[in-house]
Each structure stands twice: as C-alpha cells, then as structure tokens.
Scaffold this active site. Structure first.
Site, mmCIF file in Angstrom:
data_model
loop_
_atom_site.group_PDB
_atom_site.id
_atom_site.type_symbol
_atom_site.label_atom_id
_atom_site.label_comp_id
_atom_site.label_asym_id
_atom_site.label_seq_id
_atom_site.Cartn_x
_atom_site.Cartn_y
_atom_site.Cartn_z
ATOM 1 C CG HIS A 170 -0.304 0.058 2.532
ATOM 2 N ND1 HIS A 170 0.489 -0.955 3.034
ATOM 3 C CD2 HIS A 170 -0.318 1.020 3.499
ATOM 4 C CE1 HIS A 170 0.920 -0.631 4.238
ATOM 5 N NE2 HIS A 170 0.455 0.574 4.537
ATOM 6 C CG HIS A 205 -0.110 4.202 4.934
ATOM 7 N ND1 HIS A 205 -0.864 3.374 5.736
ATOM 8 C CD2 HIS A 205 -0.915 5.257 4.634
ATOM 9 C CE1 HIS A 205 -2.062 3.912 5.926
ATOM 10 N NE2 HIS A 205 -2.111 5.046 5.267
ATOM 11 C CG ASP A 252 4.941 2.640 7.319
ATOM 12 O OD1 ASP A 252 4.039 3.111 6.610
ATOM 13 O OD2 ASP A 252 4.736 1.722 8.148
ATOM 14 C CG HIS A 253 4.382 -0.192 4.020
ATOM 15 N ND1 HIS A 253 4.400 -1.542 4.276
ATOM 16 C CD2 HIS A 253 3.875 0.388 5.142
ATOM 17 C CE1 HIS A 253 3.918 -1.768 5.504
ATOM 18 N NE2 HIS A 253 3.594 -0.610 6.033
ATOM 19 C CG HIS A 272 -3.860 -0.516 6.296
ATOM 20 N ND1 HIS A 272 -3.738 -0.559 7.672
ATOM 21 C CD2 HIS A 272 -2.838 0.275 5.847
ATOM 22 C CE1 HIS A 272 -2.693 0.161 8.042
ATOM 23 N NE2 HIS A 272 -2.130 0.685 6.962
ATOM 24 C CG ASP A 280 0.686 -1.977 7.469
ATOM 25 O OD1 ASP A 280 1.527 -2.886 7.530
ATOM 26 O OD2 ASP A 280 0.958 -0.780 7.666
ATOM 27 C CG HIS A 340 3.874 -3.320 10.445
ATOM 28 N ND1 HIS A 340 2.911 -2.634 11.165
ATOM 29 C CD2 HIS A 340 4.228 -2.504 9.425
ATOM 30 C CE1 HIS A 340 2.679 -1.462 10.597
ATOM 31 N NE2 HIS A 340 3.481 -1.360 9.536
#
Length: 305
Positions: free
Chosen positions: A63, A65, A67-68, A140, A211, A269
């Site tokens: 996805h 976000h 942090d990914h 998510h 997530d 995670h």
C-alpha cells in the site's frame, strides 16, 4: 528459498527496527530476489546483507503509506549505480507508478534498466514461469493488498530402480527421460515418463499479509502456507487500538495461522512502543495460540524448505 527481513518496524523507524521491507531470495530457483515493500532506508539495510540489488527484479508494494514506499526512489536509483541493467517490475496499488515517476523525473534520475509497473487489483493472479502470485485486498483504510506466492509443483524424482530393472543404466538418458513425455531407447523400446517418475513435489507457499485489521476472509491468502508473514503491530491487550488504526494484534495473527492450517508464522511490523526487551512477551502471546511462531527482527533470516 530464503526470507530476509530488512525492516520490521511500524510507522516510523526506531533504533532497533527500520520500517517495512522483506526480501524473498530465489537465487537457486531463478537467480533473482523479490522485495515486498520498500520503506525508507531499505537500500542502507541491504548493505548489511549479502543481497545484491542487481538481483532484485520484482518489487511488490502492499500500500501507499510512507513507511512502505519511501525507500523506492533511492533503491531504484542506487541499483543503476551498482550494476543493475536487467528489467525491474513494480507491482502495487493505483498511484504507485505516478509516485515513482514523479520522484525520478524531478530528481533527474535516469535508470540504466527498463522499469515497468503493474497496477494490482483484488483477486488478481500474476503468472511467472515458476510461480503464481495471488492478490487479495486487505482492510487498512486505504487500498492495501496481501500476496500469496505459490511455487509451481516440481516433477517427481526418477525411479532409478525401475530404470535399472529395465536395463537402463545411469547416464544422459536419465535426464532425457525426465524431461520428455516419452523416450525410445534402442533394444528396450518406448519409456513413458509417467511410469518411471514419482509423484510431483508440491510447491512451497509463502503468504505476505501486510497492514490490516484481522479478518477471516484472509484465510484464502494464508491457507496451508508453508510460511505466513503477518503484521502484529500491537500486543494482545491492544485489540481496540489495533482495530481503530486498521492493524492486528499478536493473537489475531496467530489465530489466522491456526485457522488457515499454516506450517509456520512469522510476525513483524512491530509498533515502536515495544522495545527489544518486550519482544519475547509479544512472541509468547502468539505462541499461546500458534506454537510454531517466530518474531522477526531486522536482518532475521528464515529458510523455506
């Protein structure tokens, strides 16, 4: 087949955990490495391993976000400088192509290899020579996807004793028999592969569920996986908090592994609220439900046999 965790933290990096990135090493199977997510500083983390960036030819993003995905522009750029010239395909949600191309264009980065994009959707199946990758939507709050990597079944072993009984001694003919539906051998006749090869060997299954809130619907991704990688952002006492922020707990990850008849679970995670000394507690929470659980740390390696 080996899994290397390059980042195991949630949301923001900490002193003990970088943000999300997982490498699936397929060097023996097809001389390549696949990445699942590429959080900030993934290229720095790779420097601490024996992974060669030029071997990475597929990147699967769960996805959008930060942090990914914040590590993608840097990794793709550095790959050029480190001798990568074979094509790379990036799989992920709508918007990923625009994000990467904007970064590369504005920074005037010119890659030395072809870069292509595949926008994934729910229930999509990605076909490769040796694998099928099943895609399923997660829960998510924004478009987010889990990936089920299924290795194609391998041919069974040659039944050498049968060949010898027929008068066929070891040699190049064995390879020919295994690779062809039938072979005619002088003075012996036609040998059919099905008669001299054992049952096919089941391909391995790895499920990566990033997530997400817990859902029984995710058993479709995880069913009979040799290895389930599942987020466990929070401990078992934070179920309401996990639900509010579209995440899962240690117990929920273990519950899915149990209900899906998985062989092995690795939780990752981990929220930065948990220090390294608390990792053992998180691990034991999951093991209460699913004993064959491990908790990933940065640079943890796991082999799938």
């Amino acid at each position: 087949m080996e899994v290397v965790f390059l980042g195991t933290g949630a949301g923001v990096p900490s002193k003990e955990r970088n943000v999300s990135a997982i490498a699936l090493s397929l060097l023996q199977e097809q001389n390549s490495v696949w990445l699942f997510d590429c959080g900030e500083a993934t290229q720095h983390q790779i420097l601490q391993t024996n992974i060669k960036p030029r071997k990475v030819n597929k990147i699967f993003i769960t996805h959008m976000h930060g942090d990914h995905i914040y590590g993608l522009p840097g990794f793709l750029s550095s790959r050029s400088f480190q001798g990568g010239n074979n094509p790379v395909t990036v799989y992920g949600p709508k918007g990923l192509k625009q994000y990467i191309e904007t970064n590369l264009t504005l920074s005037e980065t010119h890659l030395s290899y072809p870069l292509s994009f595949v926008e994934v959707t729910d229930q999509m199946i990605i076909e490769t020579e040796h694998f099928q990758i099943y895609v399923q939507s997660l829960d998510h709050g924004i478009p987010c996807f889990g990936y089920r990597v299924v290795e194609r079944d391998k041919p069974g072993e040659l039944l050498v004793h049968k060949l010898k009984e027929m008068g066929i001694e070891p040699g190049p003919i064995y390879k020919k028999i295994k690779e062809n539906e039938y072979v005619t051998v002088p003075d012996i006749g036609t040998i059919y592969r099905k008669d001299v090869v054992g049952k096919p060997k089941r391909g391995r299954i790895i499920s990566v569920i990033g997530d997400t809130r817990f859902s029984k619907l995710h058993t479709k991704l995880a069913n009979y996986a040799d290895l389930l990688i599942h987020e466990a952002t929070f401990g078992k006492d934070k179920q309401n908090l996990a639900h509010r922020y579209y995440h899962s707990t240690t117990l929920q990850a273990a519950q899915l592994a149990t209900e899906s008849n998985c062989k092995r679970l690795i939780i990752t995670h981990i929220s930065s609220r948990y220090q390294q000394k608390e990792s053992e507690q998180l691990l034991q929470e999951a093991r209460e439900i699913f004993p064959n659980t491990e908790l990933a740390n940065d640079f943890s390696k796991f082999t799938i046999t």
